[in-house]
Design a protein around this motif. Structure first.
Motif, PDB file in Angstrom:
ATOM      1  N   UNK A   1       0.827  -1.214   0.000  1.00 54.73           N
ATOM      2  CA  UNK A   1       0.000   0.000   0.000  1.00 54.73           C
ATOM      3  C   UNK A   1       0.861   1.264   0.000  1.00 54.73           C
ATOM      4  N   UNK A   2       2.126   1.130   0.432  1.00 53.32           N
ATOM      5  CA  UNK A   2       3.031   2.285   0.439  1.00 53.32           C
ATOM      6  C   UNK A   2       3.683   2.523  -0.928  1.00 53.32           C
ATOM      7  N   UNK A   3       3.567   1.527  -1.825  1.00 46.27           N
ATOM      8  CA  UNK A   3       4.154   1.681  -3.161  1.00 46.27           C
ATOM      9  C   UNK A   3       3.432   2.790  -3.943  1.00 46.27           C
ATOM     10  N   UNK A   4       4.203   3.586  -4.641  1.00 46.45           N
ATOM     11  CA  UNK A   4       3.592   4.641  -5.459  1.00 46.45           C
ATOM     12  C   UNK A   4       2.756   4.039  -6.592  1.00 46.45           C
ATOM     13  N   UNK A   5       3.106   2.815  -7.000  1.00 47.34           N
ATOM     14  CA  UNK A   5       2.389   2.151  -8.098  1.00 47.34           C
ATOM     15  C   UNK A   5       0.985   1.693  -7.725  1.00 47.34           C
ATOM     16  N   UNK A   6       0.735   1.551  -6.433  1.00 44.35           N
ATOM     17  CA  UNK A   6      -0.520   0.911  -6.003  1.00 44.35           C
ATOM     18  C   UNK A   6      -1.531   1.976  -5.592  1.00 44.35           C
ATOM     19  N   UNK A   7      -2.718   1.890  -6.202  1.00 42.38           N
ATOM     20  CA  UNK A   7      -3.770   2.858  -5.910  1.00 42.38           C
ATOM     21  C   UNK A   7      -4.722   2.274  -4.874  1.00 42.38           C
ATOM     22  N   UNK A   8      -4.956   2.990  -3.820  1.00 45.75           N
ATOM     23  CA  UNK A   8      -5.957   2.557  -2.820  1.00 45.75           C
ATOM     24  C   UNK A   8      -5.490   1.386  -1.992  1.00 45.75           C
ATOM     25  N   UNK A   9      -6.460   0.785  -1.267  1.00 44.93           N
ATOM     26  CA  UNK A   9      -6.155  -0.311  -0.345  1.00 44.93           C
ATOM     27  C   UNK A   9      -6.012  -1.636  -1.093  1.00 44.93           C
ATOM     28  N   UNK A  10      -5.281  -2.534  -0.493  1.00 41.61           N
ATOM     29  CA  UNK A  10      -5.212  -3.911  -0.986  1.00 41.61           C
ATOM     30  C   UNK A  10      -6.378  -4.687  -0.379  1.00 41.61           C
ATOM     31  N   UNK A  11      -7.136  -5.371  -1.204  1.00 39.01           N
ATOM     32  CA  UNK A  11      -8.202  -6.227  -0.698  1.00 39.01           C
ATOM     33  C   UNK A  11      -7.614  -7.594  -0.398  1.00 39.01           C
ATOM     34  N   UNK A  12      -7.844  -8.088   0.830  1.00 44.06           N
ATOM     35  CA  UNK A  12      -7.288  -9.370   1.232  1.00 44.06           C
ATOM     36  C   UNK A  12      -8.429 -10.269   1.719  1.00 44.06           C
ATOM     37  N   UNK A  13      -8.526 -11.469   1.131  1.00 44.15           N
ATOM     38  CA  UNK A  13      -9.497 -12.465   1.598  1.00 44.15           C
ATOM     39  C   UNK A  13      -8.740 -13.764   1.836  1.00 44.15           C
TER      40      UNK A  13
END
Lengths: 434, 434
Positions: free
Chosen positions: A414-426
């Protein structure tokens, strides 16, 4: 033989079902119990048009029922914590046996209730508190008594299962199906207890105690709801060969016990994955018997009444047994207080991750590197086409890893500049039923 | 508390499992039962290398075990009718409680055994006789005690289910899979009991008695095996949206009770249709609870032992109860002798028919006319392309009709010059589980 006299407190959904089943099937129930069982008094704030109570004493004050010296068994079907607790404790103090469908009461205050009941030598029965009409307490507590239970996993909230089933079958959003469920009466106006997993956590607390012989420990259950599940997650899971189910899971591991309620990807071919709509099912895996599954209606007037009345008949039988020969409230003569309930960070499972990346070279490599540095190995990774905003959905399935490592990986992702928004984890579980 | 002493007769598959589960889980079983339970003596013609019996009295003569005055509970795991019958009756005469896994003995001679046990005031428990490790007797007899059971249907023979599963998944013939099952030890050298439905009929006899409160009536069960099912039937059923399962079905209808074991087409989406391999499952439908299902291992050493040991613990508890408070052997204090078991000709169901016709004009019309004249309405009719010999397979699905009318229609169809060979008939049931 002298009839056993029951005091029925509460004449709502389950109370009216109990009243009507006992009247309709009185002759079969008597033939099974070996003696007549009659409702001596009903305590309810108002009449229920579904029940003909003309032949029965009716009181507006449930405590009149509890203090009626004629009554042998008090059936508590008013729900909630406070008055129900007072009612049950007064019944016990009066030396009466108790049958209840109140999962919240048992999960949260069961330890003290059973202690009081033990001191007075009365039975407290609560089959209807878990999975409605399915005889799951009896099956685990008595039917699997030869086993060390390895794990159990259950769909134990009908509302949540109804929502997930319709999201999958119709491609709809959580909010949309929830609104429909509220209109149909399958979900409450305030759906928090059901969709955020609190109701399932109450039931899992009870199941775990009878399966593993530990005290009731509702506060230690990790609880996560289904409100964050998107239509896209449901579709992605389906494409990967999984169904998303809201499960309560309890598992014995080397250093303690896992107790957790959360959405879970399970392989589509599992029987549990095919339990749809408002139905419930619990899978219990014993060291001798292997996997077993119990399926049926998890709520509703007469299905829940089916369990209440079965409890009444069991109590009638236990009235004729010496105290030492009765089935212990929580399956074991003494609960084991030395088993640690593991914090969620300590559990191991596989994971489904869905992230949205900015479409530029190397992003997949950076994601893979973070996971690899946490020792997380990837089973599958799927990168979709970029959308209009140059955002690329990435779907990942990992092998089993520790939750604490996954938490750290998600923090870094989530701290990566490449990643937008939250990571969904199931979380993903195999739950082999063969 | 004084330990309860068990005499274990038979140290084969189930006997050794029982011995080992009781040793391995002794401390959990004691914590549940509230008192120690020990194997005092084993009776077996030979040792079993899977069991360490050094600390136990072993006798080559099982009747020494039955006549040992120290022993409270006799566990009969020798199987068969004659010696097992003698053993159980001697145990009862000696005032000992009995636990048995012997479905044939209970189905065929249970009425006399229970009569003798009633007179001596001892318990006879037989959970392991039906569906191995699944606590199905307990679930129906106690868990659904509030209900009038409407119907039950079960996959209660693992060998048959193994064969049908592999026929479907691999497109193989009955003979081919049977031979494999024999090699793997899933089928006996003489497989008649399993594949011709006799074993399932034993179990259905027992289930029907506890569900409907009727005497055991093995002789009245209609029994048809799976040996005539062809790979083509399996494929055609699949194409129509059905699985073929070998089911035991008991249903309460207005004028009596249906008791029947036969191959059955059921819709693929049913949970029962997805119970595969050697696993068993029973669906029981009660008037209050609706449909419920119980799934697990239907055979095997430790799964069956799981039920045997659960019975032992139940018997220990019932030893501390007055006789009137015990669960009746067949669920009801007195069986109802006035319920007629219907002859197969009187039952109503839907049908799958497969016939082979000579490829000439009008054959379909002649087939449809015969059915129509018997009042049988057609749901679907599929005529395949003619093969090299100018023979056309015709597949039919009918609506519900009476078996006697279908028998007459089949007689007339087989008499048609257009029809080659016998008509294949498989019954179709909806068995709604929602």
């Amino acid at each position: 033989m002298k009839p056993v006299k029951v005091g029925l407190c509460g004449l709502g959904t389950v109370g009216s079902g109990t009243f009507n089943v006992m009247q309709r099937n009185a002759s079969e129930i008597t033939r099974r119990a070996g003696r007549p069982i009659m409702i001596e008094q009903v305590g309810a704030r108002r009449d229920n048009p579904d029940c003909d109570t003309t032949a029965v004493l009716v009181s507006r004050d449930i405590f009149e029922v509890v203090n009626n010296p004629e009554i042998d068994i008090i059936v508590e079907l008013i729900g909630g914590y406070d008055t129900a607790y007072e009612l049950v404790m007064q019944a016990i103090a009066n030396g009466k046996h108790v049958v209840t469908a109140n999962k919240a009461l048992i999960a949260v205050r069961g330890n003290e209730i059973f202690q009081a009941a033990r001191e007075k030598g009365v039975v407290v029965a609560f089959e209807a508190a878990v999975a409605g009409g399915i005889p799951i307490i009896k099956s685990i507590r008595e039917g699997l008594t030869a086993n060390q239970i390895n794990w159990l996993a259950g769909i134990i909230n009908g509302t949540g299962n109804y929502i997930l089933t319709h999201m999958r079958d119709e491609g709809r959003t959580f909010e949309d199906v929830l609104a429909e469920a509220q209109t149909l009466g399958y979900a409450e106006a305030d759906p928090t207890f059901d969709v955020e997993g609190i109701d399932a956590a109450h039931k899992l607390t009870i199941l775990a105690s009878i399966a593993f012989g530990v005290p009731l420990q509702f506060d230690h259950v990790y609880t996560e709801g289904i409100s964050r599940i998107s239509a896209e997650d449901v579709a992605q899971a389906d494409a990967l060969g999984y169904a998303i189910k809201h499960l309560g899971i309890a598992r014995r591991v080397a250093n303690g016990l896992e107790l957790r309620v959360h959405p879970t990807l399970i392989p589509k071919q599992r029987l549990l994955a095919n339990v749809d709509g408002v139905k419930n099912a619990v899978m219990a895996h014993g060291d001798a018997v292997g996997p077993t599954l119990y399926y049926g209606a998890g709520a509703g007037s007469e299905p829940t009444a089916s369990s209440v009345v079965a409890d009444i008949v069991d109590v009638v039988r236990e009235m004729g047994a010496d105290v030492a020969s009765r089935v212990p409230y929580l399956a074991f003569a003494e609960p084991n207080r030395d088993v640690e309930i593991l914090p969620m960070e300590a559990i191991e499972t596989a994971y489904y991750l869905r992230l949205v990346a900015v479409d530029r070279p190397g992003v997949l490599a950076r994601v893979a590197t973070i996971l690899s540095e946490q020792g997380i190995s990837i089973e599958a990774i799927i990168q979709k086409d970029a959308n209009d905003a140059d955002l690329v959905p990435i779907i990942l399935l990992t092998h089993r890893t520790r939750e604490s490592e996954m938490n750290e990986a998600i923090r870094q992702l989530e701290a990566l500049a490449d990643i937008a928004g939250d990571v969904m984890r199931i979380r993903v579980e195999s739950l082999n039923d063969q």
